[in-house]
Design a protein around this motif. Structure first.
Motif, PDB file in Angstrom:
ATOM      1  N   UNK B 216       2.059   1.907 -15.327  1.00 36.64           N
ATOM      2  CA  UNK B 216       0.820   1.540 -14.642  1.00 36.64           C
ATOM      3  C   UNK B 216      -0.009   2.757 -14.262  1.00 36.64           C
ATOM      4  N   UNK B 217       0.434   3.954 -14.726  1.00 29.54           N
ATOM      5  CA  UNK B 217      -0.306   5.207 -14.475  1.00 29.54           C
ATOM      6  C   UNK B 217      -0.657   5.353 -13.001  1.00 29.54           C
ATOM      7  N   UNK B 218       0.383   5.244 -12.170  1.00 25.10           N
ATOM      8  CA  UNK B 218       0.167   5.288 -10.720  1.00 25.10           C
ATOM      9  C   UNK B 218       0.189   6.747 -10.256  1.00 25.10           C
ATOM     10  N   UNK B 219      -0.840   7.193  -9.563  1.00 25.68           N
ATOM     11  CA  UNK B 219      -0.820   8.573  -9.052  1.00 25.68           C
ATOM     12  C   UNK B 219       0.070   8.684  -7.819  1.00 25.68           C
ATOM     13  N   UNK B 220       1.369   8.565  -8.049  1.00 25.43           N
ATOM     14  CA  UNK B 220       2.339   8.752  -6.974  1.00 25.43           C
ATOM     15  C   UNK B 220       3.595   9.347  -7.577  1.00 25.43           C
ATOM     16  N   UNK B 221       4.641   9.510  -6.765  1.00 17.99           N
ATOM     17  CA  UNK B 221       5.870  10.147  -7.204  1.00 17.99           C
ATOM     18  C   UNK B 221       7.052   9.296  -6.747  1.00 17.99           C
ATOM     19  N   UNK B 222       8.161   9.440  -7.473  1.00 16.98           N
ATOM     20  CA  UNK B 222       9.356   8.701  -7.085  1.00 16.98           C
ATOM     21  C   UNK B 222      10.402   9.660  -6.554  1.00 16.98           C
ATOM     22  N   UNK B 223      11.361   9.087  -5.830  1.00 17.54           N
ATOM     23  CA  UNK B 223      12.493   9.889  -5.361  1.00 17.54           C
ATOM     24  C   UNK B 223      13.681   8.959  -5.142  1.00 17.54           C
ATOM     25  N   UNK B 224      14.826   9.339  -5.677  1.00 20.29           N
ATOM     26  CA  UNK B 224      16.078   8.647  -5.359  1.00 20.29           C
ATOM     27  C   UNK B 224      16.826   9.564  -4.404  1.00 20.29           C
ATOM     28  N   UNK B 426      -6.570   9.719  -1.730  1.00 16.63           N
ATOM     29  CA  UNK B 426      -7.745   9.378  -2.538  1.00 16.63           C
ATOM     30  C   UNK B 426      -7.421   8.954  -3.970  1.00 16.63           C
ATOM     31  N   UNK B 427      -6.488   9.657  -4.621  1.00 19.01           N
ATOM     32  CA  UNK B 427      -6.149   9.311  -6.012  1.00 19.01           C
ATOM     33  C   UNK B 427      -5.531   7.921  -6.081  1.00 19.01           C
ATOM     34  N   UNK B 428      -4.700   7.611  -5.081  1.00 23.42           N
ATOM     35  CA  UNK B 428      -4.008   6.321  -5.046  1.00 23.42           C
ATOM     36  C   UNK B 428      -4.999   5.202  -4.732  1.00 23.42           C
ATOM     37  N   UNK B 429      -5.910   5.489  -3.818  1.00 23.71           N
ATOM     38  CA  UNK B 429      -6.934   4.495  -3.466  1.00 23.71           C
ATOM     39  C   UNK B 429      -7.770   4.141  -4.702  1.00 23.71           C
ATOM     40  N   UNK B 430      -8.126   5.168  -5.477  1.00 24.57           N
ATOM     41  CA  UNK B 430      -8.917   4.926  -6.687  1.00 24.57           C
ATOM     42  C   UNK B 430      -8.125   4.064  -7.673  1.00 24.57           C
ATOM     43  N   UNK B 431      -6.831   4.322  -7.771  1.00 25.49           N
ATOM     44  CA  UNK B 431      -5.982   3.530  -8.667  1.00 25.49           C
ATOM     45  C   UNK B 431      -5.924   2.072  -8.217  1.00 25.49           C
ATOM     46  N   UNK B 434      -9.005   0.458  -9.261  1.00 28.19           N
ATOM     47  CA  UNK B 434      -9.001   0.210 -10.713  1.00 28.19           C
ATOM     48  C   UNK B 434      -8.178  -1.023 -11.056  1.00 28.19           C
ATOM     49  N   UNK B 435      -7.042  -1.174 -10.366  1.00 22.83           N
ATOM     50  CA  UNK B 435      -6.155  -2.309 -10.639  1.00 22.83           C
ATOM     51  C   UNK B 435      -6.627  -3.576  -9.932  1.00 22.83           C
ATOM     52  N   UNK B 440     -13.701  -2.331  -2.912  1.00 18.75           N
ATOM     53  CA  UNK B 440     -14.363  -1.030  -2.724  1.00 18.75           C
ATOM     54  C   UNK B 440     -14.183  -0.491  -1.309  1.00 18.75           C
ATOM     55  N   UNK B 441     -13.940  -1.399  -0.348  1.00 22.30           N
ATOM     56  CA  UNK B 441     -13.765  -0.969   1.036  1.00 22.30           C
ATOM     57  C   UNK B 441     -12.304  -0.661   1.357  1.00 22.30           C
ATOM     58  N   UNK B 442     -11.426  -0.799   0.364  1.00 19.12           N
ATOM     59  CA  UNK B 442     -10.011  -0.519   0.602  1.00 19.12           C
ATOM     60  C   UNK B 442      -9.236  -1.709   1.154  1.00 19.12           C
ATOM     61  N   UNK B 443      -9.902  -2.861   1.272  1.00 21.39           N
ATOM     62  CA  UNK B 443      -9.214  -4.073   1.747  1.00 21.39           C
ATOM     63  C   UNK B 443      -8.512  -4.744   0.575  1.00 21.39           C
ATOM     64  N   UNK B 444      -7.399  -5.455   0.853  1.00 19.46           N
ATOM     65  CA  UNK B 444      -6.712  -6.170  -0.218  1.00 19.46           C
ATOM     66  C   UNK B 444      -7.645  -7.207  -0.833  1.00 19.46           C
ATOM     67  N   UNK B 445      -7.707  -7.208  -2.165  1.00 23.33           N
ATOM     68  CA  UNK B 445      -8.553  -8.161  -2.872  1.00 23.33           C
ATOM     69  C   UNK B 445      -7.776  -9.460  -3.084  1.00 23.33           C
ATOM     70  N   UNK B 446      -8.452 -10.548  -3.403  1.00 25.89           N
ATOM     71  CA  UNK B 446      -7.718 -11.794  -3.675  1.00 25.89           C
ATOM     72  C   UNK B 446      -6.770 -11.587  -4.861  1.00 25.89           C
ATOM     73  N   UNK B 447      -5.583 -12.171  -4.802  1.00 25.71           N
ATOM     74  CA  UNK B 447      -4.593 -11.958  -5.866  1.00 25.71           C
ATOM     75  C   UNK B 447      -5.109 -12.357  -7.251  1.00 25.71           C
ATOM     76  N   UNK B 448      -6.072 -13.255  -7.316  1.00 25.13           N
ATOM     77  CA  UNK B 448      -6.527 -13.755  -8.614  1.00 25.13           C
ATOM     78  C   UNK B 448      -7.101 -12.636  -9.490  1.00 25.13           C
ATOM     79  N   UNK B 449      -7.684 -11.618  -8.858  1.00 21.42           N
ATOM     80  CA  UNK B 449      -8.327 -10.557  -9.639  1.00 21.42           C
ATOM     81  C   UNK B 449      -7.352  -9.436 -10.008  1.00 21.42           C
ATOM     82  N   UNK B 450      -6.154  -9.498  -9.447  1.00 17.75           N
ATOM     83  CA  UNK B 450      -5.227  -8.378  -9.470  1.00 17.75           C
ATOM     84  C   UNK B 450      -4.677  -8.078 -10.863  1.00 17.75           C
ATOM     85  N   UNK B 451      -4.936  -6.871 -11.382  1.00 18.77           N
ATOM     86  CA  UNK B 451      -4.509  -6.560 -12.745  1.00 18.77           C
ATOM     87  C   UNK B 451      -3.014  -6.268 -12.834  1.00 18.77           C
TER      88      UNK B 451
END
Lengths: 262, 464
Positions: B216-224, B426-431, B434-435, B440-451
């Motif tokens: 999903x090309x997420x601008x984040x990192x993982x850690x175990x 900021x990078x994560x917010x943009x992602x 995009x998804x 645009x205001x950073x609020x959760x969008x309705x699930x119907x549009x969710x990619x």
């Protein structure tokens, strides 16, 4: 709730079958929906009551005697729950009067010293300690010499070191109520210590955790514990030097297969 | 050196600085367990009077744990930056508190000062601070770190997504991960506490988390979160390691009980840098700490638990971590008894970490045998949000079903953002936009549009 209109549901609720985690809860604005707030609150109430409920020692003793165990009672030096929670050092030591009573009343020629401690969940002990000991006895040779089962209150794990030392036991087995989580208020932990004596470190023990029907059922835990006890006596140690390889044991011919967890 | 003061005709004396520090601490069950806490409320205030009059410089010559016997003390003294310390070197601890609260202590001044401060100076001044002081001083500090996104910008709050599962089941971990992403959480790290220490299982978990991030090309990192030696082996074997994790503490002996030394951490840091997996920055370490760990390892040397905790930060800052997390209420009531003690400790840890220049977050949490509940977590959440904390935890429904404790939920992060107007990395917010997970205001969008949700076929394959 009569109407869910203000609640935004999550269409991925089917994922819940993949995990016990509280996911796809929906939301009321940014907040938790009322039904989840109540569910969470109920789970916390169960966990809190499990910690603060006193163990019904009479009932447990009766259940054990019905299985023909000898039973003794003891208290730690932590006189109440508040002290117990603040002072783990006191929960690891026997009350001096009880220690004297045990010292006088008991012969010192057992192989295995059994202690049941209330720990942080008396609910776990009330539900699973007696079935666990019944399952364990079925896994061990009939000639095994047990100490009386000591029911200890306000007890930490290391209390079994002092009890085992008093009894001169080769092994001590502590069954104790684990710290309750919201989804598991009644998990029993089992700790095995070779040559128990005061001052043993945790690295010198083996632990079997999450013993309860939804985790590791008693029969499977008893198989594991009996395997560890045999290996411990054979090798003369417990702790980091003794890895649980009981799973491999089922591959060897001539041994009964254990029931599988879950 | 003996420390003494006379208040209202009563003389109070203390053997050394270590005793002054311990008795000046707010009442805390761990310090009583260690038998170093103040015996009376008046003795506590007397210790604070003495501490207020103690020159900051005193901490450079009177080590609480001897230089010869402890490598953390040596690290603190040997790496002290006298030039950076110069602007406050003439102050007492009491004057230093006034300075920190004053307009002179700007964000720039505090950033420049950090290498000149030792953990003991920082712990000392925090003992003279009220909770509001801990909030306002921390708020002025800014520590920004980067790997695949930018964490710690003023006005921002990141979330560690913690998708733990009681048996490390890959589908279960994937389900919790996706739940968090769909709530807009995960910009600090997708960080899993595994049950297993089997290399095979750890490798599978790393690959699965990496697959989610790549797919999903997420601008984040993982850690175990496993022992540093395991992570080193996994990295050598080619597993996709983003961040190296380790629990650390504030004394040499406590770290040895965790199986770590500064040399081992330096080796891990170098190995992680060599993997070169970051895209916007090179902060590759993730540390966890918590008050009480030194005492529980019988390695506190009579030093109070808060000072031991801040000493761990001095070790952490050598390796320029992306994240450091104080797991404040996890250790249990014998160290932090109730909501009041947990809240105070969380504010102290955050402020002291920030003063030392660390990107500190907090696992705002409690166990069921502590006298605390979700209301206490809400209080600390709002306080730390106001204080400008870099990140908090996001756990499905705030209930960790593997570690059996309660923390903060994805919903809690939404609440804090909404209430205090805090943004995501900021990078994560943009992602997320995009998804179409957020608008645009950073609020959760309705699930119907969710990619992300729309790609159900892709999601179903995860972890299989």
């Amino acid at each position: 709730m009569s109407s869910n209109a203000p609640v935004t549901p999550n269409p991925w609720a089917e994922w819940r079958s993949a995990t016990p985690a509280r996911l796809a809860l929906g939301r009321a604005g940014a907040g938790m929906p009322t039904d989840e707030t109540l569910r969470f609150g109920w789970a916390h109430a169960m966990a809190r009551d499990a910690i603060h409920a006193a163990l019904d020692v009479d009932a447990l003793e009766a259940a054990l005697r019905a299985q023909h165990w000898d039973v003794a009672r003891a208290r730690s030096r932590a006189e109440d729950r508040t002290t117990y929670l603040r002072r783990p050092d006191l929960g690891r030591q026997l009350d001096p009067v009880d220690a004297q009573r045990l010292r006088v009343g008991v012969s010192r020629d057992c192989d295995v010293c059994l202690v049941i401690g209330d720990g942080l969940s008396s609910l776990a002990v009330a539900r699973h300690a007696a079935p666990m000991l019944a399952a364990l006895r079925a896994q061990l040779p009939p000639e095994t010499r047990f100490s009386p089962v000591v029911i200890a209150t306000q007890a930490r794990v290391a209390l079994a070191d002092e009890v085992g030392e008093l009894f001169g036991a080769a092994l001590s087995v502590m069954l104790i109520g684990e710290r309750p989580g919201l989804s598991s208020p009644d998990s029993l932990g089992i700790y095995l210590t070779h040559s128990p004596k005061r001052g043993r470190h945790d690295a010198e023990r083996n632990c079997i955790s999450n013993v309860r029907p939804e985790g590791l059922p008693c029969e499977a835990a008893a198989f594991k514990l009996a395997w560890l006890m045999r290996e411990s006596l054979r090798r003369g140690l417990t702790g980091v030097g003794l890895k649980d390889e009981s799973d491999l044991a089922v591959l060897e011919p001539g041994r009964p297969a254990p029931p599988l967890p879950g | 050196m003996r420390y003494r003061t006379t208040i209202a005709g009563q003389v109070f004396a203390f053997d050394d600085l270590k005793h002054v520090m311990a008795m000046a601490s707010p009442a805390r069950s761990g310090d009583y367990l260690a038998e170093i806490g103040a015996a009376t409320a008046q003795q506590r205030m007397a210790a604070r009077h003495v501490l207020a009059e103690t020159p900051l410089k005193q901490f450079l010559t009177e080590a609480l744990i001897p230089y010869e016997s402890d490598n953390i003390t040596r690290l603190i003294i040997d790496s002290h930056d006298a030039q950076a310390f110069a602007p406050v070197s003439h102050l007492t601890v009491g004057d230093f508190r006034n300075w920190l609260l004053s307009e002179q202590a700007t964000t720039e001044a505090l950033t420049a000062l950090a290498p000149g401060l030792t953990p003991e100076m920082v712990a000392a001044v925090s003992k003279l601070m009220r909770n509001q002081d801990l909030v306002s001083v921390a708020k002025k500090c800014s520590v920004v770190t980067r790997f695949r996104d930018t964490i710690g910008l003023p006005g921002h709050l990141a979330v560690r997504l913690q998708p733990n599962h009681p048996t490390d089941d890959l589908r279960g971990v994937a389900a919790s991960t996706l739940d968090g992403l769909l709530y807009g959480a995960g910009d600090a790290v997708i960080g899993l506490n595994p049950v297993s220490d089997s290399m095979q299982v750890l490798g599978r978990l790393l690959h699965m988390l990496d697959e989610v991030i790549q797919r999903f090309e997420i601008p984040t990192q993982s850690c175990v979160l496993t022992h540093v030696t395991n992570t080193l082996k996994l990295a050598e074997a080619g597993a996709p390691v983003d961040l190296v994790f380790q629990s650390i503490a504030g004394t040499e002996k406590a770290n040895l009980s965790f199986g770590v030394t500064p040399e081992l951490l330096a080796e891990a840091h170098a190995a992680a840098l060599a993997l070169n997996r970051g895209t916007v920055g090179n902060n590759v370490m993730y540390f966890e700490t918590g008050q009480g760990s030194a005492l529980s390892a019988n390695a506190n040397f009579g030093v109070d638990q808060q000072t031991c905790e801040v000493r761990a930060y001095a070790l952490a800052r050598r390796y320029e971590p992306l994240l450091i997390n104080t797991v404040v209420g996890f250790i249990g009531p014998e160290y932090l008894y109730d909501g009041k003690q947990i809240i105070r400790a969380g504010l102290e840890d955050h402020c002291c970490g920030k003063l030392l220049g660390l990107p500190i977050g907090c696992d705002i949490c409690y166990t069921n045998h502590a006298e605390a509940d979700q209301d206490d977590m809400d209080n600390l959440l709002v306080l730390l949000g106001t204080a400008g904390i870099n990140f908090i935890m996001g756990i499905p429904g705030a209930d960790d079903v593997m570690l059996n404790y309660q923390s903060t939920s994805f919903h809690d992060a939404l609440f804090l953002r909404q209430t205090l107007g805090l943004k995501r990395a900021p990078e994560f917010e943009a992602w997320l936009q995009r998804m179409q997970i957020t608008d645009a205001a950073g609020q959760l969008a309705p699930p119907s549009a969710n990619r992300l949700l729309a790609d159900m076929s892709g999601l179903a394959a995860l972890g299989q």
